[in-house]
Design a protein around this motif. Structure first.
Motif, PDB file in Angstrom:
ATOM      1  N   VAL A   1     -60.214 117.919 -90.095  1.00 32.76           N
ATOM      2  CA  VAL A   1     -61.607 117.821 -89.667  1.00 32.76           C
ATOM      3  C   VAL A   1     -62.046 116.364 -89.737  1.00 32.76           C
ATOM      4  N   GLN A   2     -62.747 115.914 -88.704  1.00 38.44           N
ATOM      5  CA  GLN A   2     -63.335 114.578 -88.705  1.00 38.44           C
ATOM      6  C   GLN A   2     -64.810 114.674 -88.343  1.00 38.44           C
ATOM      7  N   PHE A   3     -65.626 113.909 -89.047  1.00 36.06           N
ATOM      8  CA  PHE A   3     -67.038 113.753 -88.696  1.00 36.06           C
ATOM      9  C   PHE A   3     -67.231 112.312 -88.241  1.00 36.06           C
ATOM     10  N   LEU A   4     -67.612 112.147 -86.986  1.00 31.55           N
ATOM     11  CA  LEU A   4     -67.775 110.821 -86.411  1.00 31.55           C
ATOM     12  C   LEU A   4     -69.241 110.593 -86.075  1.00 31.55           C
ATOM     13  N   PRO A   5     -69.971 109.801 -86.878  1.00 32.89           N
ATOM     14  CA  PRO A   5     -71.391 109.546 -86.594  1.00 32.89           C
ATOM     15  C   PRO A   5     -71.548 108.453 -85.534  1.00 32.89           C
TER      16      PRO A   5
ATOM     17  N   ARG B   1     -63.926 109.644 -76.198  1.00 34.40           N
ATOM     18  CA  ARG B   1     -62.712 109.191 -75.501  1.00 34.40           C
ATOM     19  C   ARG B   1     -61.581 108.953 -76.500  1.00 34.40           C
ATOM     20  N   GLU B   2     -61.888 108.258 -77.587  1.00 41.92           N
ATOM     21  CA  GLU B   2     -60.857 107.950 -78.589  1.00 41.92           C
ATOM     22  C   GLU B   2     -60.366 109.220 -79.282  1.00 41.92           C
ATOM     23  N   ALA B   3     -61.291 110.132 -79.607  1.00 42.40           N
ATOM     24  CA  ALA B   3     -60.895 111.369 -80.288  1.00 42.40           C
ATOM     25  C   ALA B   3     -59.972 112.207 -79.410  1.00 42.40           C
ATOM     26  N   ALA B   4     -60.297 112.278 -78.118  1.00 42.48           N
ATOM     27  CA  ALA B   4     -59.442 113.047 -77.208  1.00 42.48           C
ATOM     28  C   ALA B   4     -58.050 112.422 -77.118  1.00 42.48           C
ATOM     29  N   GLU B   5     -57.998 111.114 -76.993  1.00 45.75           N
ATOM     30  CA  GLU B   5     -56.696 110.447 -76.860  1.00 45.75           C
ATOM     31  C   GLU B   5     -55.896 110.491 -78.155  1.00 45.75           C
ATOM     32  N   ASN B   6     -56.575 110.565 -79.297  1.00 46.64           N
ATOM     33  CA  ASN B   6     -55.881 110.677 -80.584  1.00 46.64           C
ATOM     34  C   ASN B   6     -55.424 112.104 -80.864  1.00 46.64           C
ATOM     35  N   GLY B   7     -55.944 113.051 -80.106  1.00 47.26           N
ATOM     36  CA  GLY B   7     -55.515 114.437 -80.229  1.00 47.26           C
ATOM     37  C   GLY B   7     -56.425 115.276 -81.089  1.00 47.26           C
ATOM     38  N   CYS B   8     -57.003 116.300 -80.515  1.00 48.10           N
ATOM     39  CA  CYS B   8     -57.771 117.293 -81.268  1.00 48.10           C
ATOM     40  C   CYS B   8     -57.823 118.570 -80.445  1.00 48.10           C
ATOM     41  N   ASP B   9     -58.100 119.679 -81.131  1.00 53.01           N
ATOM     42  CA  ASP B   9     -58.186 120.975 -80.456  1.00 53.01           C
ATOM     43  C   ASP B   9     -59.605 121.290 -80.019  1.00 53.01           C
ATOM     44  N   TYR B  10     -60.577 120.865 -80.847  1.00 58.83           N
ATOM     45  CA  TYR B  10     -61.996 121.118 -80.567  1.00 58.83           C
ATOM     46  C   TYR B  10     -62.780 119.844 -80.798  1.00 58.83           C
ATOM     47  N   MET B  11     -63.683 119.564 -79.860  1.00 65.10           N
ATOM     48  CA  MET B  11     -64.568 118.416 -79.993  1.00 65.10           C
ATOM     49  C   MET B  11     -65.999 118.932 -79.887  1.00 65.10           C
ATOM     50  N   ILE B  12     -66.755 118.792 -80.981  1.00 63.75           N
ATOM     51  CA  ILE B  12     -68.078 119.404 -81.072  1.00 63.75           C
ATOM     52  C   ILE B  12     -69.160 118.331 -81.075  1.00 63.75           C
ATOM     53  N   ALA B  13     -70.105 118.434 -80.142  1.00 66.71           N
ATOM     54  CA  ALA B  13     -71.272 117.557 -80.134  1.00 66.71           C
ATOM     55  C   ALA B  13     -72.323 118.155 -81.059  1.00 66.71           C
ATOM     56  N   VAL B  14     -72.773 117.371 -82.032  1.00 71.47           N
ATOM     57  CA  VAL B  14     -73.833 117.794 -82.944  1.00 71.47           C
ATOM     58  C   VAL B  14     -75.058 116.955 -82.604  1.00 71.47           C
ATOM     59  N   GLY B  15     -75.962 117.539 -81.835  1.00 75.77           N
ATOM     60  CA  GLY B  15     -77.124 116.804 -81.353  1.00 75.77           C
ATOM     61  C   GLY B  15     -77.750 117.547 -80.193  1.00 75.77           C
ATOM     62  N   GLY B  16     -78.374 116.814 -79.281  1.00 76.74           N
ATOM     63  CA  GLY B  16     -79.052 117.426 -78.152  1.00 76.74           C
ATOM     64  C   GLY B  16     -78.297 117.244 -76.855  1.00 76.74           C
ATOM     65  N   ASP B  17     -79.022 117.415 -75.755  1.00 72.70           N
ATOM     66  CA  ASP B  17     -78.413 117.308 -74.433  1.00 72.70           C
ATOM     67  C   ASP B  17     -77.839 115.911 -74.193  1.00 72.70           C
ATOM     68  N   GLY B  18     -78.503 114.884 -74.717  1.00 76.33           N
ATOM     69  CA  GLY B  18     -78.016 113.521 -74.531  1.00 76.33           C
ATOM     70  C   GLY B  18     -76.688 113.279 -75.230  1.00 76.33           C
ATOM     71  N   THR B  19     -76.545 113.815 -76.441  1.00 68.92           N
ATOM     72  CA  THR B  19     -75.277 113.679 -77.168  1.00 68.92           C
ATOM     73  C   THR B  19     -74.155 114.394 -76.432  1.00 68.92           C
ATOM     74  N   LEU B  20     -74.443 115.614 -75.965  1.00 65.71           N
ATOM     75  CA  LEU B  20     -73.431 116.368 -75.213  1.00 65.71           C
ATOM     76  C   LEU B  20     -73.056 115.622 -73.937  1.00 65.71           C
ATOM     77  N   HIS B  21     -74.038 115.053 -73.263  1.00 64.98           N
ATOM     78  CA  HIS B  21     -73.778 114.283 -72.045  1.00 64.98           C
ATOM     79  C   HIS B  21     -72.805 113.136 -72.325  1.00 64.98           C
ATOM     80  N   GLU B  22     -73.013 112.415 -73.415  1.00 67.53           N
ATOM     81  CA  GLU B  22     -72.127 111.306 -73.749  1.00 67.53           C
ATOM     82  C   GLU B  22     -70.726 111.792 -74.106  1.00 67.53           C
ATOM     83  N   VAL B  23     -70.647 112.893 -74.837  1.00 64.68           N
ATOM     84  CA  VAL B  23     -69.338 113.449 -75.195  1.00 64.68           C
ATOM     85  C   VAL B  23     -68.560 113.841 -73.935  1.00 64.68           C
ATOM     86  N   ILE B  24     -69.235 114.479 -72.994  1.00 62.37           N
ATOM     87  CA  ILE B  24     -68.584 114.862 -71.739  1.00 62.37           C
ATOM     88  C   ILE B  24     -68.080 113.628 -70.995  1.00 62.37           C
TER      89      ILE B  24
END
Length: 305
Positions: free
Chosen positions: A33-37, A49-72
């Motif tokens: 588990v990683q928490f990335l603020p 981008r870095e988390a995906a390239e480093n490898g993970c099974d689930y990437m969870i946005a903790v925030g609002g629509d803007g946070t999810l937009h950036e994660v996407i």
């Protein structure tokens, strides 16, 4: 399984929920588990981008629509092929949470972990925006808007936000209605074309925007189509009269309100018209908006679809 949480550290609700998330992680014992603020505007793009390239099974946005937009956008910028993307999730902690309304995602840590443990996912569409003058490409998961909404978001991003996010949004909506000058816009989508003075346009993958306004009641997240809702030369009074219908998800019967479907939309205007996506300012027309069918895997209940 490896789970990465990307947390909007400026969002007080997101920060407050961290102890509960950490406790559930200890109880469910995922492999990693990683928490990335986030530390600044658009930092979630880099982190995703870095988390995906480093490898993970689930990437969870903790925030609002803007946070999810950036994660996407971070995910879509990574070097992985699409079939290697992690599943994306959301713990909605924002002031509007409009995408969560369409996806029927609750602000429940237990509910999120149930989705993760059971791998309850759906393949859903994304939207792609390309600004023609600059070549800039951005992605959106919920709704892109042109006209008044784009100008409101642009003004909000330029302001100091001393009023707080809720009052700041209300203030800019109010002043936007009073000061916005409608642009002459042409919208072309497939076999249809609309041209006229534009108050607001929503190119919708999800159904809600602007804090629970159901502007696209027939939009689906997995049908490979946008629902395009156009508020043309509509008066402020006519718009306000129909707010109840927008909140209830009822189509508005008015000669200046148009509903269409399209896989791709071309927006052009006589003068630059502002565009926002998922509540983030993107740029100005001309622009092409395209559907990316079933582009990502998302943690969400099956009854959503």
């Amino acid at each position: 399984m490896k789970v990465v949480f990307i947390v909007n550290s400026k969002n007080k609700r997101a920060v407050r929920v961290l102890p509960e998330l950490e406790l559930l992680c200890r109880q469910t014992n995922p492999r990693s588990v990683q928490f990335l603020p986030t530390r600044r505007k658009k930092h979630a793009i880099e982190l995703a981008r870095e988390a995906a390239e480093n490898g993970c099974d689930y990437m969870i946005a903790v925030g609002g629509d803007g946070t999810l937009h950036e994660v996407i956008n971070g995910l879509l910028q990574c070097s992985l092929p699409a079939d290697k993307y992690p599943a994306i999730g959301l713990l909605p902690c924002g002031s509007a949470n409009d995408f969560a309304r369409t996806a029927k995602i609750l602000d429940s840590t237990e509910g999120l972990f149930n989705l993760i443990q059971n791998h309850t996912t759906q393949k859903i569409d994304l939207g792609r925006i390309q600004l023609q003058q600059t070549g800039v490409v951005r992605y959106f998961i919920n709704i892109a808007g042109a006209g008044l909404g784009g100008e409101v978001v642009q003004k909000m991003e330029e302001s100091s936000a001393l009023l707080g996010p809720g009052l700041n949004y209300f203030w800019h909506i109010l002043t936007g209605f009073l000061r916005y000058i409608k642009k002459e816009v042409t919208c072309t989508g497939g076999n249809w074309k609309w041209k006229g003075r534009l108050l607001q346009m929503a190119v919708a993958n999800g159904r809600y925007f602007g804090n629970a306004l159901c502007v696209a009641p027939d939009a689906r997240l997995d049908d490979g189509l946008f629902q395009v809702t156009i508020f043309g030369d509509l008066s402020v009074w006519d718009y306000l009269k129909n707010l109840g219908k927008l909140k209830a998800g009822v189509r508005i019967n008015h000669p200046e309100v148009t509903y269409q479907n399209a896989e791709e939309v071309l927006l052009e205007s006589n003068v630059p018209c502002p565009i926002e996506a998922d509540g983030e300012f993107i740029g100005h027309t001309p622009a092409t908006l395209s559907v990316l069918p079933k582009a990502i895997v998302f943690l969400m209940p099956p009854e959503t679809m």
